[in-house]
Design an enzyme around this catalytic site. Sequence first.
Site, PDB file in Angstrom:
ATOM      1  N   ASP A   4      47.662  50.174  -7.239  1.00  0.00           N
ATOM      2  CA  ASP A   4      46.743  50.114  -8.376  1.00  0.00           C
ATOM      3  C   ASP A   4      46.902  48.753  -9.068  1.00  0.00           C
ATOM      4  O   ASP A   4      47.511  47.843  -8.534  1.00  0.00           O
ATOM      5  CB  ASP A   4      47.026  51.264  -9.350  1.00  0.00           C
ATOM      6  CG  ASP A   4      48.491  51.309  -9.767  1.00  0.00           C
ATOM      7  OD1 ASP A   4      49.239  50.347  -9.481  1.00  0.00           O
ATOM      8  OD2 ASP A   4      48.893  52.307 -10.391  1.00  0.00           O
ATOM      9  N   ASP A   5      46.382  48.611 -10.251  1.00  0.00           N
ATOM     10  CA  ASP A   5      46.432  47.311 -10.922  1.00  0.00           C
ATOM     11  C   ASP A   5      47.649  47.187 -11.816  1.00  0.00           C
ATOM     12  O   ASP A   5      47.567  46.678 -12.927  1.00  0.00           O
ATOM     13  CB  ASP A   5      45.142  47.090 -11.709  1.00  0.00           C
ATOM     14  CG  ASP A   5      43.965  46.946 -10.766  1.00  0.00           C
ATOM     15  OD1 ASP A   5      44.168  46.356  -9.691  1.00  0.00           O
ATOM     16  OD2 ASP A   5      42.876  47.429 -11.088  1.00  0.00           O
TER      17      ASP A   5
END
Length: 650
Positions: free
Chosen positions: A520-521
């Site tokens: 994910d980020d």
Amino acid sequence: MNSDDFMDVLRTCCSREQYDALYRESVEDPQNFWAKVAREFHWEEPWKSNVLAFNFNVDNGKVDVSWFAGGKTNMAWNCIERNIQNGCGEQTAFIWEGNNLGEEGKKTYLELQADVNRLANWLKSAGVKKNDAVIIYLPMIMELPVAMLACARIGAVHSVVFAGFSSEALAQRLLGCKAKVVLTCSAVMRGSKHINLKGVVDEACDFAAAKDHAVDHCLCFINARLNSDNHLTQSRDKHWQNEVDQLPRDCETEWMDAEDPLFMLYTSGSTGSPKGVLHTTGGYMIYAGATCASVFNMRQGDVFWCTADCGWITGHTYLTYGPLLNGATSIVFEGVPNYPDAGRCWNIIDKYKVKTFYTAPTALRALQRYGDDFVKAYKRSSLKILGTVGEPINPEAWQWYFNVVGEGRCPVMDTWWQTETGGHMITPLPLAIEQKPGSATLPFFGVEPVLLNENGVELLDEAEGYLCFKTPWPSMFRTLFADHQRYEESYFSMFKGYYFSGDGAKRDADGYYWITGRVDDVMNVSGHRIGTAEVESALVTHAECVEAAVVGIDHPIKGQSIYAFVTLRESCELTNSTRKALVDCVRAMIGPFAAPDTIQRAPALPKTRSGKIMRRILRKIASREEESLGDTSTLADPTVVDTLVELRDK
Ligand code: 6R9
């Protein structure tokens, strides 16, 4: 199996066959397995018949996990009185090693009991009651774990904020849980840096006041080692030593339900503001105790050194709670690994005869650079077990740790886990699981990892996919503070019926897990979890910055380094002073540890037609890998890429 000494069974699990048998038992009958572990601790009242109740599937209603419901216990009692009753009152609970050579201190379990109770009595006099939140903003002095235990004693919910966070970040956390009491310290030295903690707290309290939240009491430990100004200027300010030292050394224990909250700890997610991960009492306690016993072969009286700050989950579970639950001696180190020189860690290991050393790969990579002589100048003969946590350990760092630091005789526990999981999830066991450098190896007892593909299908055998878990383990977080919906959305919605960790992993032919990193980020900089969204919102607080996109790129020491693309207002130039001002925005909103290393101008950002920033492309540009950009056909304006490549070194 006789449950009388079940912790010892876990501690001495010494062959692969034994691990396999225990693991099978733990997943086939988790209720019985964890009940045997739980019986090794003190329960004031037993739990009701059901050890575990849970729902992981959002389609079947609320996601809910409960272990040992109805049972009454107390974390501080199990960490302190249980050891005193076992005859360990005079044994050292904490060793404190200060920033400068020669600064040191010790606390026995009996002394710890007195200090915890005095502070607990102060908290009560300040009006803190069961379930109230208390913010702890302290450096690595013994008062930090003491403060955590004092909260646990009276059933207050601690929220430790790492003392590197800025006043804005502290204010956000203060407001999040509406804490009325803050425990802090005047100032501290870290390496050669002087840090004015009380100043940060004052600013944070002012921010909070502007948002209509008043902090009633700020208890400030005066660090007499530093000549500092008068820190007690506000009516809420109280002098720690003057107030607390005179209070009685007895304090009644608040018996908590197993599912009552123990603490919350904020961590970064892929979007939005930090998330208040909430842990409860019973399950977290037994899991912290059991993993410490098993993964670190921890016994009463062992000297254990976890270099993490108590401001992170590792400091909660493996500096404070886990070691005390095993009657060990835990080291609180105030300084940094390379001060006064790169031999500091090995010096401390010899000085206190440390048996187990637990640190982060980033620290190892940094120390490796200084050369082996700093290590070899010390004996390290007390070392038996090494551990790492926080990020994937590259094989070179692993080899150096194993061969140079451990002289090939100490197994390396590469422990994969998260703030959310509360304790180790995938990890070797020192006597039972053969190592592979760079692999976190196999699941801990009761843990059932699965790898899923993007359609949520479980991949079998050798595979690579999203790392998820299909059943609960005792120390998993129960919710996000005051936001159960976000809990379900962030962790249980992507794959129905599973907890999704946010990491990717591979499983090899031997069933070993190899963590590939976040999918994910979320970035991982020197073992610190930092959300791209948080850094971006900090950057756009600068008046000239209209949009920002941040990515993490590989860095030889820090693991990842933060690279920011910024779009400035028309006619504004990205001068060096603008760059500095942008970095200062991040330092002010989050803290110095989240400062970007690179800031590049981006007249426009690569976006899909629906306006979503394509970070995958930015990562390639920042890493100078534009040859392997992959599919760019979904970009609204593909020419953006060439412009960004052109501007990269300007
Ligand atoms: C304990 C802690 C969690 C994230 C996690 C993962 C990374 C942690 C790791 C590891 C590879 C290991 N991570 N341990 N990656 N190997 N042994 O660090 O908690 O701060 O919440 O970070 O750290 O990406 O998802 P937290």
